[in-house]
Scaffold this motif. Sequence first.
Motif, mmCIF file in Angstrom:
data_model
loop_
_atom_site.group_PDB
_atom_site.id
_atom_site.type_symbol
_atom_site.label_atom_id
_atom_site.label_comp_id
_atom_site.label_asym_id
_atom_site.label_seq_id
_atom_site.Cartn_x
_atom_site.Cartn_y
_atom_site.Cartn_z
ATOM 1 N N ALA A 112 22.524 -6.312 6.135
ATOM 2 C CA ALA A 112 21.085 -6.022 6.264
ATOM 3 C C ALA A 112 20.600 -6.324 7.684
ATOM 4 N N THR A 113 21.059 -7.441 8.224
ATOM 5 C CA THR A 113 20.648 -7.825 9.580
ATOM 6 C C THR A 113 21.090 -6.765 10.581
ATOM 7 N N LYS A 114 22.317 -6.304 10.423
ATOM 8 C CA LYS A 114 22.844 -5.321 11.379
ATOM 9 C C LYS A 114 22.155 -3.966 11.232
ATOM 10 N N ILE A 115 21.841 -3.588 10.005
ATOM 11 C CA ILE A 115 21.137 -2.305 9.793
ATOM 12 C C ILE A 115 19.791 -2.332 10.517
ATOM 13 N N LEU A 116 19.059 -3.426 10.354
ATOM 14 C CA LEU A 116 17.730 -3.522 10.978
ATOM 15 C C LEU A 116 17.849 -3.576 12.498
ATOM 16 N N ASP A 117 18.815 -4.336 12.969
ATOM 17 C CA ASP A 117 19.016 -4.442 14.418
ATOM 18 C C ASP A 117 19.400 -3.074 14.993
ATOM 19 N N TYR A 118 20.281 -2.368 14.288
ATOM 20 C CA TYR A 118 20.717 -1.037 14.723
ATOM 21 C C TYR A 118 19.524 -0.086 14.837
ATOM 22 N N ARG A 119 18.538 -0.302 13.943
ATOM 23 C CA ARG A 119 17.333 0.543 13.961
ATOM 24 C C ARG A 119 16.322 0.080 15.004
ATOM 25 N N ASP A 120 16.678 -0.932 15.774
ATOM 26 C CA ASP A 120 15.776 -1.474 16.799
ATOM 27 C C ASP A 120 14.545 -2.149 16.209
ATOM 28 N N ILE A 121 14.670 -2.625 14.978
ATOM 29 C CA ILE A 121 13.580 -3.408 14.385
ATOM 30 C C ILE A 121 13.943 -4.883 14.586
ATOM 31 N N PRO A 122 13.116 -5.635 15.318
ATOM 32 C CA PRO A 122 13.437 -7.051 15.533
ATOM 33 C C PRO A 122 13.621 -7.764 14.192
ATOM 34 N N PRO A 171 23.199 -19.672 -0.893
ATOM 35 C CA PRO A 171 23.225 -18.793 0.286
ATOM 36 C C PRO A 171 24.630 -18.335 0.662
ATOM 37 N N LYS A 172 25.632 -19.204 0.485
ATOM 38 C CA LYS A 172 26.990 -18.826 0.905
ATOM 39 C C LYS A 172 27.491 -17.602 0.124
ATOM 40 N N SER A 173 26.870 -17.328 -1.045
ATOM 41 C CA SER A 173 27.367 -16.207 -1.840
ATOM 42 C C SER A 173 26.714 -14.872 -1.469
ATOM 43 N N TYR A 174 25.719 -14.884 -0.576
ATOM 44 C CA TYR A 174 25.132 -13.583 -0.193
ATOM 45 C C TYR A 174 25.281 -13.297 1.306
ATOM 46 N N MET A 175 26.208 -13.969 1.949
ATOM 47 C CA MET A 175 26.331 -13.794 3.401
ATOM 48 C C MET A 175 26.745 -12.374 3.800
ATOM 49 N N GLN A 176 27.599 -11.729 2.982
ATOM 50 C CA GLN A 176 28.005 -10.370 3.348
ATOM 51 C C GLN A 176 26.793 -9.428 3.345
ATOM 52 N N GLU A 177 25.956 -9.553 2.314
ATOM 53 C CA GLU A 177 24.741 -8.722 2.244
ATOM 54 C C GLU A 177 23.812 -9.038 3.418
ATOM 55 N N LEU A 178 23.741 -10.326 3.764
ATOM 56 C CA LEU A 178 22.848 -10.733 4.861
ATOM 57 C C LEU A 178 23.337 -10.159 6.196
ATOM 58 N N ILE A 179 24.657 -10.189 6.389
ATOM 59 C CA ILE A 179 25.215 -9.616 7.628
ATOM 60 C C ILE A 179 24.859 -8.130 7.708
ATOM 61 N N CYS A 235 24.983 -23.705 9.824
ATOM 62 C CA CYS A 235 26.387 -23.822 9.408
ATOM 63 C C CYS A 235 26.717 -22.917 8.227
ATOM 64 N N LEU A 236 25.704 -22.408 7.528
ATOM 65 C CA LEU A 236 25.983 -21.496 6.415
ATOM 66 C C LEU A 236 26.059 -20.047 6.878
ATOM 67 N N LEU A 237 25.606 -19.796 8.110
ATOM 68 C CA LEU A 237 25.584 -18.419 8.607
ATOM 69 C C LEU A 237 26.887 -18.097 9.325
ATOM 70 N N PRO A 238 27.501 -16.955 9.013
ATOM 71 C CA PRO A 238 28.660 -16.533 9.794
ATOM 72 C C PRO A 238 28.273 -16.435 11.272
ATOM 73 N N TYR A 239 29.235 -16.708 12.125
ATOM 74 C CA TYR A 239 28.955 -16.798 13.565
ATOM 75 C C TYR A 239 28.201 -15.574 14.082
ATOM 76 N N GLU A 240 28.595 -14.380 13.589
ATOM 77 C CA GLU A 240 28.026 -13.141 14.145
ATOM 78 C C GLU A 240 26.524 -12.982 13.893
ATOM 79 N N ILE A 241 25.953 -13.713 12.940
ATOM 80 C CA ILE A 241 24.501 -13.569 12.723
ATOM 81 C C ILE A 241 23.723 -14.848 13.048
ATOM 82 N N ARG A 242 24.406 -15.840 13.599
ATOM 83 C CA ARG A 242 23.675 -17.075 13.946
ATOM 84 C C ARG A 242 22.602 -16.814 14.993
#
Length: 371
Positions: free
Chosen positions: A301-311, A291-299, A320-327
């Motif tokens: 993707a999460t932000k794209i969906l959130d920006y689109r107002d999709i929960p 998981p630690k190797s795909y955190m940038q992609e996860l950040i 502890c594996l998630l960067p603070y901004e997506i915890r």
Amino acid sequence: MAMWQIKGIAKNITNPIIASYSHKSNILNWIKPKYIKETKKINEVYRFASISMLEHVNTPYPIIYNLPEEGMLDINDGDILKLCPDGTVKRVFNASSTQNVLFVTEACNSQCIMCPQPQTPLDYSDEVLEILSCIPKKSLREICISGGEPTVGIKIFEIMETLKRYTYVEPIILTNGRKFNNKSFTQSFIDRAPFNTVYAIPLYSSIPEVHDRIVGVSGAFRETINGIYNLSAFRVPIEIRIVLTSKNVFNLTELANFIGWNLPMAVHVALMGMEVCGRAYDNIEDVWIEPKSYMQELIEATKILDYRDIPVSIYNLPLCLLPYEIRKYSTFSISQWKQGFIPECQSCTMRDECNGIFTSSKKIPDGIHAI
Ligand code: SF4
């Protein structure tokens, strides 16, 4: 299907008995401390079944005795138990949990390379109907219908019709969505299912060939997308589930954009860490990625969906594996009976808010550390 269970010695049990547990009645008080009342009344003699910690019993009733005390203490009124001829007591419904799963079948029309479930022709439709018959009509709320692929379950329509009779039920069905490619099947299913059923459907990539390769069926992407559109014509809630594997994380931001443009009706998107057991373990070299190797992609993707107002939520990954901004997107998703922690977690301040790891998973992600 793994589930909570304890083992004792069976007596007078030739076929599995499914029954609701209660210790209120005093009919069998002599088999203290607890017994289960069998709801399926075959005849007077076998009207009740019992469980007991006693080392010796003398009863004409079906009973499993010599059970461990610590296991007995875990059982509560309203739990639905399965008493097996080999002496196993399985809890098939936990009355105090919001995470109950009804496994309709082990059969599936897909062959996902990271599927954690066994795949056999076994169908549990009758058992599911029996479990439901033990649950009072007003007490059932959250319930997950799963498999295998539940839509290929022999009595899936009967199960959905039965669920409709539960006043406050909030079902979610985990389906690959492919059967809903057929409009008349979709119509029949919708006619029978509770109106608020959530359809949780996996989509692994915006590239059809990648999705099909993960699912193991050519044309699966087209069927699933058609299925989602057919379902959405009935305005039912649809959740998209994305399991994160080495095969699809490189395409995660494109998939998030694809969902934003083409599936904006999704009520929720879950980005999910892998449970490494079953076929996922068999194919671990092919599917595992730290998981630690795909955190940038996860950040992203999460932000794209959130920006689109999709929960959007992140499932099955340690905080502890998630960067603070997506915890903040992390949600409790691992069922209590297979949630675990490792020694590093002992001094962690986030333990109460964390999913931890799957005890069923044969791979623990790298980098877990107390925070
Ligand atoms: S150390 Fe353990 S409890 Fe703490 S965030 Fe990591 S996995 Fe969760």
